[in-house]
Design an enzyme around this catalytic site. Structure first.
Site, PDB file in Angstrom:
ATOM      1  CG  ASP A 114      -1.626   1.253   1.516  1.00  0.00           C
ATOM      2  OD1 ASP A 114      -1.844   2.015   0.549  1.00  0.00           O
ATOM      3  OD2 ASP A 114      -1.994   1.479   2.689  1.00  0.00           O
TER       4      ASP A 114
ATOM      5  CG  ASN B  51      -2.823   5.329  -1.542  1.00  0.00           C
ATOM      6  OD1 ASN B  51      -2.862   4.229  -0.972  1.00  0.00           O
ATOM      7  ND2 ASN B  51      -3.748   5.738  -2.366  1.00  0.00           N
TER       8      ASN B  51
ATOM      9  CG  ASP C 234      -5.916   3.105   0.287  1.00  0.00           C
ATOM     10  OD1 ASP C 234      -4.974   2.295   0.432  1.00  0.00           O
ATOM     11  OD2 ASP C 234      -6.544   3.235  -0.773  1.00  0.00           O
TER      12      ASP C 234
ATOM     13  CG  ASP D 100      -1.266   1.499  -3.768  1.00  0.00           C
ATOM     14  OD1 ASP D 100      -0.053   1.438  -4.066  1.00  0.00           O
ATOM     15  OD2 ASP D 100      -1.670   1.942  -2.661  1.00  0.00           O
TER      16      ASP D 100
ATOM     17  CG  ASP E 121      -6.998 -12.513 -13.157  1.00  0.00           C
ATOM     18  OD1 ASP E 121      -7.820 -13.203 -13.772  1.00  0.00           O
ATOM     19  OD2 ASP E 121      -6.469 -12.857 -12.078  1.00  0.00           O
TER      20      ASP E 121
ATOM     21  CG  ASP F 182     -11.845 -15.563 -13.303  1.00  0.00           C
ATOM     22  OD1 ASP F 182     -11.162 -15.805 -12.300  1.00  0.00           O
ATOM     23  OD2 ASP F 182     -13.096 -15.487 -13.276  1.00  0.00           O
TER      24      ASP F 182
ATOM     25  CD  GLU G 121      -9.875 -20.037 -11.749  1.00  0.00           C
ATOM     26  OE1 GLU G 121      -9.951 -20.235 -10.528  1.00  0.00           O
ATOM     27  OE2 GLU G 121     -10.690 -19.340 -12.368  1.00  0.00           O
TER      28      GLU G 121
ATOM     29  CG  HIS H  97      -6.896 -15.279  -5.746  1.00  0.00           C
ATOM     30  ND1 HIS H  97      -6.350 -15.969  -6.819  1.00  0.00           N
ATOM     31  CD2 HIS H  97      -8.130 -14.899  -6.149  1.00  0.00           C
ATOM     32  CE1 HIS H  97      -7.213 -15.985  -7.817  1.00  0.00           C
ATOM     33  NE2 HIS H  97      -8.299 -15.339  -7.441  1.00  0.00           N
ATOM     34  CG  ASP H  98      -9.722 -18.443  -6.017  1.00  0.00           C
ATOM     35  OD1 ASP H  98     -10.161 -17.386  -5.536  1.00  0.00           O
ATOM     36  OD2 ASP H  98      -9.593 -18.641  -7.248  1.00  0.00           O
TER      37      ASP H  98
HETATM   38  C1  GLC Z   1     -11.943 -17.423 -10.218  1.00  0.00           C
HETATM   39  C2  GLC Z   1     -11.126 -16.526  -9.338  1.00  0.00           C
HETATM   40  C3  GLC Z   1     -11.898 -16.265  -8.085  1.00  0.00           C
HETATM   41  C4  GLC Z   1     -13.189 -15.563  -8.453  1.00  0.00           C
HETATM   42  C5  GLC Z   1     -13.969 -16.370  -9.482  1.00  0.00           C
HETATM   43  C6  GLC Z   1     -15.034 -15.543 -10.121  1.00  0.00           C
HETATM   44  O1  GLC Z   1     -12.128 -18.663  -9.663  1.00  0.00           O
HETATM   45  O2  GLC Z   1      -9.871 -17.078  -9.103  1.00  0.00           O
HETATM   46  O3  GLC Z   1     -11.173 -15.492  -7.166  1.00  0.00           O
HETATM   47  O4  GLC Z   1     -13.969 -15.371  -7.312  1.00  0.00           O
HETATM   48  O5  GLC Z   1     -13.151 -16.820 -10.530  1.00  0.00           O
HETATM   49  O6  GLC Z   1     -14.458 -14.588 -10.963  1.00  0.00           O
HETATM   50 CA    CA Z   2      -3.391   2.048  -1.255  1.00  0.00          CA
END
Ligand code: GLC
Ligand code: CA
Length: 541
Positions: free
Chosen positions: A24, A26, A28, A32, A102, A204, A266, A328-329
Site C-alpha cells: 500500500d 498511499n 489507505d 495498489d 487477469d 479466469d 484457470e 488467492h482461492d
Molecule cells: C476465479 C477466481 C476467483 C473468483 C472467481 C469468479 O475462480 O480465481 O477469485 O472469485 O473466478 O471470478
Molecule cells: Ca493504497
C-alpha cells in the site's frame, strides 16, 4: 518441443500478486500499483522471478474483490491510474520481467454498461449479451444450476420479468458467448492490453464460458460430502462444455497475432479433460492450462508421486507442464501442509518439470490468518456463514509481511486499519527478518531460485521418478531425477517428520547442492542415504 528453443513462459517462474494485499503506497490500507512498483526489486533481484501475474486491477464495485469488472479498459482508482499502470509495465520490463493481467471473460459486474443496457429492456440490443431466461412454468428459477458462492445461479429481474444467470455472486452476470458479438468484444479487450505491451493473461474460469444451450438440470453428485452446496451437483452443463474450445482457440489467435505472448487458463479438471485445453496442433488453445492438482493433494509421498507421474503421462507430446502450490482461492500452502513441509513443497514446485507459479508470501511460509467476524468480507463466507471456515478466502489474502514494523511494511505504521488483518506472526515471518537469517525459509527459496536460473536440468530437463530398491525404504519420500545433456540432478523429498532411509538403484556419490534444512553439505552415497525429518535435497550426480 526442441531443447534449444524454450520460451520465457516455459523456463520462467510466475509469481502471483493479489494487488489489494501486496503493498500500500498511499496509506489507505489497501495495496495498489505504485506499491507494486516499490517492490519490483524484491521480485526481480531478491527472488529472481521472471513473470508477474496481477489479479484484477480494473474498475470494479468489488463485490468479488475485482473479479466483478465494470470497465475492462480502465484501472480502479483505488489501485491507481492508467499512467501508474504504464509506469508499472515499463518498470517490470526494464527489469527483464514479464507482466500478465487477469482477464475475466466469463462474467462482468452488474454495473458494467453492457449489463445496465441488457437489463434495461427485453428489446435492448445488448439483452442477448447475457443469459436471460423466463421463470420455470410453475414460477421460480429456470433450472437447478447453483452459484459457486451459495444459492441459485439465477436472480430475478423485477423490471423485465426474467432471470439472469450468474455462476458467482449475483453482481457477476455471466456473458452469453452464443452471441458472437460478445466474443468479438472480449477479443477487442485483449487487443487493448496487448497493444499496451502486456505479455499475456491469466484467464479466469475459462472452462465455464460456454453453457448448455438446452439449460438442462445438472445431475446430483453421489460423492457429495454434504458440506458445500455447490458441490452437490455435477457441473456437466455449466463447465467444460465441448463448444468452449473454439472460443478459446479464437482467444489464442489474438495472442498469436503478437510476438511472444501467452495465456494461462484457470481450469480445475482431471487430466484427461485438462489437457484438451492445450488445443491441438491445428487449433491451439491455452499455452498453459493451470495444473492445480498439488493444491488439492493430500500430503503423502506416494500419492503425490502418482499424481506427478500420471500428469506427465497424460500430457500431449508438445504440451508444456506447469505446477501451482497456492493461489488467492485456496488455503495457504503452509497451513495445508504445515510450515516445515512447505519448504519441501517449494523445493518440489521449483524442481518438477514445467513452469512453477508461486503465490505471494508462500516464499516466506505465510499461513492462513484467522479473520475476526467484523473483517470477514469474501462473498462465499458472507453468504454461507455456517461453512465460512471452509469456503472463505480472506485468510489467504492477508497483507504481505515485509518487515517487523507496525503494519509489517505493507502500509505506513500510522495507518489505522488494513483491509484485512495482519498475521499474528508477522514480526518473525517477514521478508526483512528472514533475509537476515541465513537458514530461513526465504533464503532457502532464494538459493533454489538462484540455482534454477542456470540449471538446464531444472529448466528444460527430463523427469523420471524412482522406485525404492527394497521394500519399505523411503516410504514417505518422493525421489526423482531431472536430466539435461550436461547436468543430472536428483531431488529427494521427505514428506514426513521422521528420518527416512532412501535406497536407490544407483551407485557412486552425489553432491548435495541445497537442502531445505540449509545445513547439509558434502557427498552422499546414492545407493543408500538418509534424509532428515522434513528434509528435501537437491543432489548433483
Ligand atoms: C476465479 C477466481 C476467483 C473468483 C472467481 C469468479 O475462480 O480465481 O477469485 O472469485 O473466478 O471470478
Ligand atoms: Ca493504497
Amino acid at each position: 518441443m526442441s531443447n534449444n528453443k524454450h520460451l520465457w513462459w516455459q523456463t520462467g517462474v510466475i509469481y502471483q500478486i493479489y494487488p489489494r494485499s501486496f503493498m500500500d503506497s498511499n496509506g489507505d490500507g489497501i495495496g495498489d500499483l505504485n506499491g507494486v512498483i516499490e517492490r519490483l526489486d524484491y521480485l526481480s533481484e531478491t527472488l529472481g522471478v521472471d513473470v508477474v501475474w496481477l489479479s484484477p486491477i480494473y474498475p470494479s464495485p468489488m463485490h468479488d474483490f475485482g473479479y466483478d469488472i465494470s470497465d475492462y479498459r480502465g484501472i480502479h482508482p483505488m489501485f491507481g491510474t492508467m499512467e501508474d499502470f504504464g509506469h508499472l509495465l515499463a518498470e517490470t520490463h526494464k527489469r527483464g520481467m514479464k507482466l500478465l493481467l487477469d482477464l475475466v471473460p466469463n462474467h462482468t459486474s452488474d454495473e458494467h454498461p453492457w449489463f445496465i443496457e441488457s437489463r434495461s429492456r427485453r428489446d435492448n440490443p445488448k439483452r442477448d449479451w447475457y443469459i436471460w431466461r423466463d421463470p420455470a412454468p410453475g414460477g421460480g428459477v429456470p433450472n437447478n444450476w447453483l452459484s459457486h458462492f451459495g444459492g441459485p445461479a439465477w436472480t430475478f429481474d423485477e423490471k423485465t420479468g426474467q432471470y439472469y444467470l450468474h455462476q458467482f455472486v449475483k453482481q457477476q452476470p455471466d456473458l452469453n458467448y452464443r452471441n458472437p458479438e460478445v466474443l468479438a468484444a472480449m477479443l477487442e479487450v485483449m487487443h487493448f492490453w496487448l497493444d499496451k505491451g502486456v505479455d499475456g493473461f491469466r484467464v479466469d474460469v475459462i472452462s465455464k464460458m460456454s453453457k448448455d444451450p438446452l439449460f438442462r438440470d445438472e445431475p446430483p453428485d453421489p460423492a457429495w460430502n454434504g458440506i458445500r452446496p455447490y458441490l452437490s451437483l455435477q457441473h456437466i452443463y455449466t463447465s467444460n462444455m465441448e463448444d468452449v474450445h473454439p472460443l478459446i482457440h479464437e482467444m489464442r489467435k489474438v495472442l498469436d497475432s503478437y510476438d511472444d505472448r501467452m495465456m494461462v487458463g484457470e481450469i480445475y479438471l482431471p487430466n484427461t479433460d485438462l489437457v484438451k485445453y492445450y488445443g491441438t496442433p491445428e487449433k491451439r488453445e491455452c499455452h498453459l492450462p493451470f495444473n492445480f492438482q498439488l493444491i488439492a493433494a493430500p500430503w503423502d509421498a506416494a500419492g503425490v508421486r502418482k499424481m506427478v507421474d500420471d500428469y506427465e503421462a497424460a500430457l500431449p507430446a508438445d504440451a508444456w507442464p506447469n505446477w501451482v502450490l497456492g493461489n488467492h482461492d485456496r488455503h495457504r500452502l503452509a497451513t495445508r501442509v504445515t510450515p516445515v513441509q512447505a519448504c519441501v513443497a517449494n523445493m518440489m514446485l521449483l524442481t518438477l518439470r514445467g513452469t512453477p507459479t508461486c503465490y505471494y508470501g508462500d516464499e516466506l511460509g505465510m499461513e492462513n490468518v484467522p479473520i475476526p467476524l467484523e473483517y470477514v468480507q469474501d462473498p462465499p463466507a458472507v453468504n454461507q456463514p455456517e461453512i465460512a471456515h471452509i469456503v472463505g478466502r480472506d485468510p489467504e489474502r492477508t497483507p504481505m509481511q515485509w518487515d517487523a514494523s507496525p503494519n509489517a511494511g505493507f502500509s505506513a505504521p500510522s495507518v489505522k486499519r488494513l483491509w484485512l488483518p495482519l498475521a499474528a506472526n508477522y514480526k518473525t515471518v517477514n521478508v526483512e527478518s528472514q533475509l537476515k537469517d541465513k537458514k530461513s525459509f526465504l533464503n532457502f527459496f532464494i538459493k533454489l531460485m538462484d540455482y534454477r536460473k542456470t540449471s538446464p536440468a531444472l529448466k528444460i530437463g527430463g523427469y523420471r521418478s524412482f522406485d525404492p530398491k527394497s521394500e519399505g525404504a523411503q516410504k514417505n519420500c518422493f525421489v526423482y531425477e531431472r536430466r539435461a545433456e550436461r547436468e543430472h540432478l536428483l531431488v529427494a523429498l521427505n514428506f514426513s517428520g521422521q528420518e527416512q532411509k532412501v535406497e536407490l538403484p544407483l551407485s557412486g556419490k552425489g553432491k548435495v547442492l541445497i537442502s531445505t534444512t540449509m545445513d547439509r553439505i558434502g557427498d552422499i552415497n546414492l545407493a543408500e542415504f538418509t534424509l532428515q525429518p522434513n528434509e528435501g535435497c537437491l543432489i548433483f550426480l
